[in-house]
Design an enzyme around this catalytic site. Structure first.
Site, PDB file in Angstrom:
ATOM      1  N   GLU A  79      32.165  40.819  53.313  1.00 12.97           N
ATOM      2  CA  GLU A  79      30.843  40.449  52.798  1.00 12.97           C
ATOM      3  C   GLU A  79      30.134  39.575  53.835  1.00 12.97           C
ATOM      4  O   GLU A  79      30.763  39.045  54.751  1.00 12.97           O
ATOM      5  CB  GLU A  79      30.999  39.653  51.506  1.00 12.97           C
ATOM      6  CG  GLU A  79      31.589  40.439  50.366  1.00 12.97           C
ATOM      7  CD  GLU A  79      30.703  41.581  49.925  1.00 12.97           C
ATOM      8  OE1 GLU A  79      29.530  41.364  49.613  1.00 12.97           O
ATOM      9  OE2 GLU A  79      31.191  42.717  49.924  1.00 12.97           O
ATOM     10  N   VAL A 125      25.487  49.170  54.074  1.00 12.72           N
ATOM     11  CA  VAL A 125      25.451  50.187  53.020  1.00 12.72           C
ATOM     12  C   VAL A 125      24.108  50.933  53.034  1.00 12.72           C
ATOM     13  O   VAL A 125      24.062  52.173  52.954  1.00 12.72           O
ATOM     14  CB  VAL A 125      25.713  49.565  51.626  1.00 12.72           C
ATOM     15  CG1 VAL A 125      25.641  50.635  50.541  1.00 12.72           C
ATOM     16  CG2 VAL A 125      27.063  48.873  51.599  1.00 12.72           C
ATOM     17  N   GLY A 131      33.388  45.836  59.617  1.00 10.73           N
ATOM     18  CA  GLY A 131      32.282  45.968  58.646  1.00 10.73           C
ATOM     19  C   GLY A 131      32.725  45.974  57.197  1.00 10.73           C
ATOM     20  O   GLY A 131      31.986  46.399  56.319  1.00 10.73           O
ATOM     21  N   LYS A 153      27.332  44.172  43.395  1.00 10.70           N
ATOM     22  CA  LYS A 153      28.209  43.707  42.298  1.00 10.70           C
ATOM     23  C   LYS A 153      27.857  42.310  41.828  1.00 10.70           C
ATOM     24  O   LYS A 153      28.053  41.977  40.666  1.00 10.70           O
ATOM     25  CB  LYS A 153      29.683  43.766  42.703  1.00 10.70           C
ATOM     26  CG  LYS A 153      30.014  43.117  44.023  1.00 10.70           C
ATOM     27  CD  LYS A 153      30.410  44.158  45.012  1.00 10.70           C
ATOM     28  CE  LYS A 153      30.133  43.648  46.407  1.00 10.70           C
ATOM     29  NZ  LYS A 153      30.606  44.543  47.427  1.00 10.70           N
ATOM     30  N   GLU A 174      27.743  52.707  40.270  1.00  8.89           N
ATOM     31  CA  GLU A 174      29.082  53.215  40.619  1.00  8.89           C
ATOM     32  C   GLU A 174      29.635  52.531  41.870  1.00  8.89           C
ATOM     33  O   GLU A 174      30.842  52.270  41.972  1.00  8.89           O
ATOM     34  CB  GLU A 174      29.003  54.737  40.840  1.00  8.89           C
ATOM     35  CG  GLU A 174      30.312  55.418  41.141  1.00  8.89           C
ATOM     36  CD  GLU A 174      31.320  55.272  40.000  1.00  8.89           C
ATOM     37  OE1 GLU A 174      31.075  55.799  38.919  1.00  8.89           O
ATOM     38  OE2 GLU A 174      32.366  54.620  40.211  1.00  8.89           O
ATOM     39  N   ASP A 230      34.385  38.126  45.188  1.00  7.73           N
ATOM     40  CA  ASP A 230      34.009  39.542  45.138  1.00  7.73           C
ATOM     41  C   ASP A 230      34.893  40.295  44.132  1.00  7.73           C
ATOM     42  O   ASP A 230      34.393  41.040  43.276  1.00  7.73           O
ATOM     43  CB  ASP A 230      34.149  40.151  46.550  1.00  7.73           C
ATOM     44  CG  ASP A 230      33.836  41.626  46.584  1.00  7.73           C
ATOM     45  OD1 ASP A 230      32.646  41.980  46.528  1.00  7.73           O
ATOM     46  OD2 ASP A 230      34.780  42.438  46.650  1.00  7.73           O
ATOM     47  N   ILE A 255      35.423  54.935  45.446  1.00  6.15           N
ATOM     48  CA  ILE A 255      36.289  55.439  44.365  1.00  6.15           C
ATOM     49  C   ILE A 255      35.475  55.578  43.080  1.00  6.15           C
ATOM     50  O   ILE A 255      34.834  54.618  42.655  1.00  6.15           O
ATOM     51  CB  ILE A 255      37.444  54.445  44.057  1.00  6.15           C
ATOM     52  CG1 ILE A 255      38.195  54.094  45.330  1.00  6.15           C
ATOM     53  CG2 ILE A 255      38.384  55.005  43.014  1.00  6.15           C
ATOM     54  CD1 ILE A 255      39.187  52.952  45.129  1.00  6.15           C
ATOM     55  N   LYS A 291      33.956  42.117  40.449  1.00  3.13           N
ATOM     56  CA  LYS A 291      34.327  43.507  40.130  1.00  3.13           C
ATOM     57  C   LYS A 291      35.141  43.585  38.836  1.00  3.13           C
ATOM     58  O   LYS A 291      34.897  44.459  38.003  1.00  3.13           O
ATOM     59  CB  LYS A 291      35.086  44.111  41.306  1.00  3.13           C
ATOM     60  CG  LYS A 291      34.175  44.339  42.520  1.00  3.13           C
ATOM     61  CD  LYS A 291      34.981  44.651  43.754  1.00  3.13           C
ATOM     62  CE  LYS A 291      34.091  44.961  44.947  1.00  3.13           C
ATOM     63  NZ  LYS A 291      34.837  44.983  46.207  1.00  3.13           N
ATOM     64  N   VAL A 347      31.891  48.737  42.252  1.00  2.00           N
ATOM     65  CA  VAL A 347      33.337  48.501  42.158  1.00  2.00           C
ATOM     66  C   VAL A 347      34.068  49.645  42.854  1.00  2.00           C
ATOM     67  O   VAL A 347      33.775  50.819  42.595  1.00  2.00           O
ATOM     68  CB  VAL A 347      33.814  48.431  40.685  1.00  2.00           C
ATOM     69  CG1 VAL A 347      35.307  48.138  40.617  1.00  2.00           C
ATOM     70  CG2 VAL A 347      33.027  47.394  39.902  1.00  2.00           C
TER      71      VAL A 347
HETATM   72  N1  HSE Z   1      33.667  43.093  50.904  1.00  2.00           N
HETATM   73  C1  HSE Z   1      33.972  44.082  49.915  1.00  2.00           C
HETATM   74  C2  HSE Z   1      35.425  44.469  50.057  1.00  2.00           C
HETATM   75  C3  HSE Z   1      33.072  45.270  50.153  1.00  2.00           C
HETATM   76  O1  HSE Z   1      36.034  44.102  51.059  1.00  2.00           O
HETATM   77  O2  HSE Z   1      35.983  45.104  49.170  1.00  2.00           O
HETATM   78  C4  HSE Z   1      33.137  46.295  49.096  1.00  2.00           C
HETATM   79  O3  HSE Z   1      32.770  45.813  47.848  1.00  2.00           O
END
Ligand code: HSE
Length: 414
Positions: free
Chosen positions: A185, A12, A182, A100, A124, A196, A131, A200, A127
């Site tokens: 996580e 990122v 990619g 997050k 932003e 994850d 989007i 969120k 999550v």
């Molecule tokens: N590993 C997370 C996913 C990355 O696959 O949604 C984005 O938050």
């Protein structure tokens, strides 16, 4: 010219630098100020990077530099991101993040520090990747009471499930492919165990209900136990399996919140959200259903959201954006055992008739489910609505009667 710093040069972080540099002119027009990256913080060496002169290994360079007004924290994880974020906010710098885990665990505290120091803490990108969802909930839909928010919040698991459903691919091969692309996580458990998605939905719940809903309050189950047999049964039932994060406001004011794989009917809008895409349904009391759809993971979609927050901070250097929730506690959430829903169950059974009879005795309104290529030694069925606690008691009895439970998957009414 406004000076900014980017902490972290992973997937990122490198995307944030790329977007800020490649769109320099258009971003300057939108922010009404030129934005310059003064520092990139990372402990690794990047000698071949075109931005090699901007790298530093010292956080102090950033926090002690009064010229730096906005910092993008794209390191991930709680430590040292928590300490760095706190110190930047206390030093009067706005912070934007895609992290997050940090927002979900320390959001209330960091938002309070931002408020007290008259700076912004925006997230932003935390999550839904690219989007827009945090701003729509906190601003565009702010007139609503949120009855329910539910959706596919993790791109990696959605990619894996899509490969299992459409290409009959094994879980392991699909995970490997997601990692190579990619999406995953750093630790794949965060994706496949549902942590994850849990973070969120905890962020969305905190934002919409104004109190911090901590991740440990969210009943969370991942997709590691989902098999191709379950996928085939879902198809025979008339749907697909998706990992769903869901929060509903109950009449008594508490929240029913969970992350788990669910059978989703082919009639639901969420059933056709495939691959790395996320789909989030927001049910407002005034708007009715509003659905957000787009790429929920990946370098540039996530970087796009981080950079949008940087622009917003630059435009609001003197005015705070209202984004806030207060501390919360466990009384806000209804215990999962009390929640009620129908379920799909698959058991090991040498005698299918005996299994069907026992299931009908123990569960409400059972219906046998069959699939193509069904094994001689399994029996599958769906139930009527029962509490999770009653389901567990019945499952224990089924196992005592010699029918070992292979799968148990919630059936959604979304
Ligand atoms: N590993 C997370 C996913 C990355 O696959 O949604 C984005 O938050």
């Amino acid at each position: 010219m406004i000076q900014v710093a980017v902490m972290g040069h992973g997937v990122v972080g490198s995307g944030v630098v790329e977007v800020l540099e490649n769109h320099r002119e258009s971003i300057a027009k939108r922010a009404k100020e030129e934005i310059n990256i003064k520092y990139i913080l990372d402990i690794r060496e990047f000698p071949d990077s075109p931005y090699a002169d901007k790298f530093t290994k010292s956080f102090d360079d950033i926090v002690n530099d009064d010229e730096v007004r906005v910092v993008a924290e794209v390191m991930g994880g709680v430590n040292p991101a928590y300490d760095f974020t706190k110190r930047c906010l206390l030093a009067g710098k706005s912070v934007v993040t895609s992290n997050k885990e940090l927002v979900a665990t320390k959001g209330a505290e960091l938002l309070e520090i931002a408020k007290n120091n008259n700076v912004n803490y925006l997230f932003e990108a935390s999550v839904g990747g690219g989007i827009p969802i945090i701003r729509p909930i906190s601003q565009c839909l702010a007139a609503n009471e949120f009855v329910e928010i539910a959706g596919i919040l993790n791109g990696t698991t959605n990619f894996i499930l899509t490969k299992m459903i459409k290409d009959n691919m094994s879980f392991e091969d699909a995970l490997k492919m997601a990692q190579e692309l990619g999406y995953a996580e750093r630790n794949p458990a965060a994706d496949v165990e549902g942590y994850d998605a849990c973070r969120k939905i905890a962020i969305l719940a905190s934002l919409s209900y104004g109190k911090h809903i901590y991740p440990e309050l969210v009943h969370t189950t991942g997709i590691t136990k989902i098999t191709l047999e379950d996928v085939a049964y879902a198809s025979a039932w008339g749907g697909v399996i998706k990992l769903i994060g869901q929060v509903m406001r109950l009449d008594d004011g508490r929240l029913d919140i969970s992350v788990e794989p669910m059978f989703i009917s082919n009639d639901s809008q969420l059933s056709s959200v495939d691959d790395v895409f996320n789909g989030i349904l927001v049910r407002g009391d005034a708007t009715g259903d509003v659905v957000f759809y787009g790429k929920g993971a990946g370098k540039l979609p996530t970087a796009s959201a981080v950079v949008a927050d940087i622009i917003d901070c630059v435009k609001h250097l003197k005015a705070r954006k209202y984004l806030y929730w207060a501390d919360g506690d466990e009384t806000l959430v209804k215990p999962y055992e009390e929640t009620e829903f129908p379920v799909f169950i698959r058991v090991q059974a040498d005698d299918k008739n005996a299994a069907a009879k026992k299931a009908a005795e123990l569960f409400k309104e059972t219906k046998t489910l069959s699939r193509n290529g069904e094994s001689e030694n399994e029996y599958a069925f769906t139930t009527g609505i029962m509490s999770a606690a009653d389901q567990q008691k019945a499952v224990d009895e089924l196992e005592k009667a010699g029918f070992s439970v292979l799968s148990r998957i919630r059936i959604s009414d979304l």
